[in-house]
Write a protein that holds these residues in place. Structure first.
Motif, PDB file in Angstrom:
ATOM      1  N   LEU A   7      -1.945  10.356  15.986  1.00  0.00           N
ATOM      2  CA  LEU A   7      -1.391   9.962  17.276  1.00  0.00           C
ATOM      3  C   LEU A   7      -1.835   8.537  17.551  1.00  0.00           C
ATOM      4  N   HIS A   8      -0.869   7.660  17.778  1.00  0.00           N
ATOM      5  CA  HIS A   8      -1.166   6.253  18.047  1.00  0.00           C
ATOM      6  C   HIS A   8      -0.488   5.866  19.355  1.00  0.00           C
ATOM      7  N   VAL A   9      -1.266   5.277  20.276  1.00  0.00           N
ATOM      8  CA  VAL A   9      -0.726   4.870  21.579  1.00  0.00           C
ATOM      9  C   VAL A   9      -1.058   3.401  21.813  1.00  0.00           C
ATOM     10  N   ASN A  10      -0.059   2.631  22.230  1.00  0.00           N
ATOM     11  CA  ASN A  10      -0.259   1.249  22.664  1.00  0.00           C
ATOM     12  C   ASN A  10      -0.126   1.221  24.178  1.00  0.00           C
ATOM     13  N   TYR A  11      -1.215   0.916  24.859  1.00  0.00           N
ATOM     14  CA  TYR A  11      -1.199   0.807  26.320  1.00  0.00           C
ATOM     15  C   TYR A  11      -0.823  -0.628  26.670  1.00  0.00           C
ATOM     16  N   LEU A  12       0.304  -0.798  27.321  1.00  0.00           N
ATOM     17  CA  LEU A  12       0.845  -2.128  27.581  1.00  0.00           C
ATOM     18  C   LEU A  12       0.513  -2.656  28.974  1.00  0.00           C
ATOM     19  N   ARG A  13       0.416  -1.754  29.940  1.00  0.00           N
ATOM     20  CA  ARG A  13       0.075  -2.153  31.316  1.00  0.00           C
ATOM     21  C   ARG A  13      -0.397  -0.907  32.058  1.00  0.00           C
ATOM     22  N   PRO A  14      -1.082  -1.094  33.169  1.00  0.00           N
ATOM     23  CA  PRO A  14      -1.522   0.076  33.951  1.00  0.00           C
ATOM     24  C   PRO A  14      -0.316   0.913  34.400  1.00  0.00           C
ATOM     25  N   THR A  15      -0.490   2.211  34.355  1.00  0.00           N
ATOM     26  CA  THR A  15       0.561   3.132  34.786  1.00  0.00           C
ATOM     27  C   THR A  15       0.242   3.604  36.203  1.00  0.00           C
ATOM     28  N   PRO A  16       1.106   3.324  37.179  1.00  0.00           N
ATOM     29  CA  PRO A  16       0.823   3.751  38.553  1.00  0.00           C
ATOM     30  C   PRO A  16       0.773   5.272  38.667  1.00  0.00           C
ATOM     31  N   ILE A  17      -0.148   5.765  39.482  1.00  0.00           N
ATOM     32  CA  ILE A  17      -0.264   7.218  39.642  1.00  0.00           C
ATOM     33  C   ILE A  17       0.682   7.767  40.695  1.00  0.00           C
ATOM     34  N   ASP A  18       1.266   6.895  41.512  1.00  0.00           N
ATOM     35  CA  ASP A  18       2.139   7.366  42.578  1.00  0.00           C
ATOM     36  C   ASP A  18       3.621   7.095  42.303  1.00  0.00           C
ATOM     37  N   ALA A  19       3.952   6.791  41.039  1.00  0.00           N
ATOM     38  CA  ALA A  19       5.338   6.490  40.681  1.00  0.00           C
ATOM     39  C   ALA A  19       5.891   7.574  39.754  1.00  0.00           C
ATOM     40  N   GLU A  20       7.196   7.738  39.795  1.00  0.00           N
ATOM     41  CA  GLU A  20       7.861   8.640  38.863  1.00  0.00           C
ATOM     42  C   GLU A  20       7.844   8.002  37.481  1.00  0.00           C
ATOM     43  N   LEU A  21       7.490   8.795  36.477  1.00  0.00           N
ATOM     44  CA  LEU A  21       7.445   8.294  35.099  1.00  0.00           C
ATOM     45  C   LEU A  21       8.678   8.717  34.334  1.00  0.00           C
ATOM     46  N   GLU A  22       9.130   7.844  33.453  1.00  0.00           N
ATOM     47  CA  GLU A  22      10.232   8.156  32.551  1.00  0.00           C
ATOM     48  C   GLU A  22       9.656   8.153  31.142  1.00  0.00           C
ATOM     49  N   ILE A  23       9.769   9.291  30.475  1.00  0.00           N
ATOM     50  CA  ILE A  23       9.257   9.428  29.110  1.00  0.00           C
ATOM     51  C   ILE A  23      10.444   9.705  28.202  1.00  0.00           C
TER      52      ILE A  23
END
Length: 64
Positions: A7-23
């Motif tokens: 499993l490889h993840v590139n974190y590009l920017r902070p992910t807001p906790i109060d926003a809807e996520l699109e995966i």
């Protein structure tokens, strides 16, 4: 049943906790014993992370 081989993840920017996520995921490779999937995570129209997982099928004798 499959298990994660890598499993490889590139974190590009902070992910807001109060926003809807699109995966979104795309199957890059599909074989009898291996699947490779790439995925993206976006929030508020901005790409937050990308990743790739390699999953392998468990042997039948391990399913019991």
């Amino acid at each position: 049943r499959f298990v994660t081989a890598s499993l490889h993840v590139n974190y590009l920017r902070p992910t807001p906790i109060d926003a809807e996520l699109e995966i979104r995921g795309v199957i890059k490779e599909l074989k009898e014993k291996k699947v490779v999937v790439s995925a993206t995570v976006s929030a508020e129209g901005k790409l937050c992370a990308t990743g790739e997982v390699v999953a392998v099928r468990m042997p039948e004798n391990m399913l019991r």
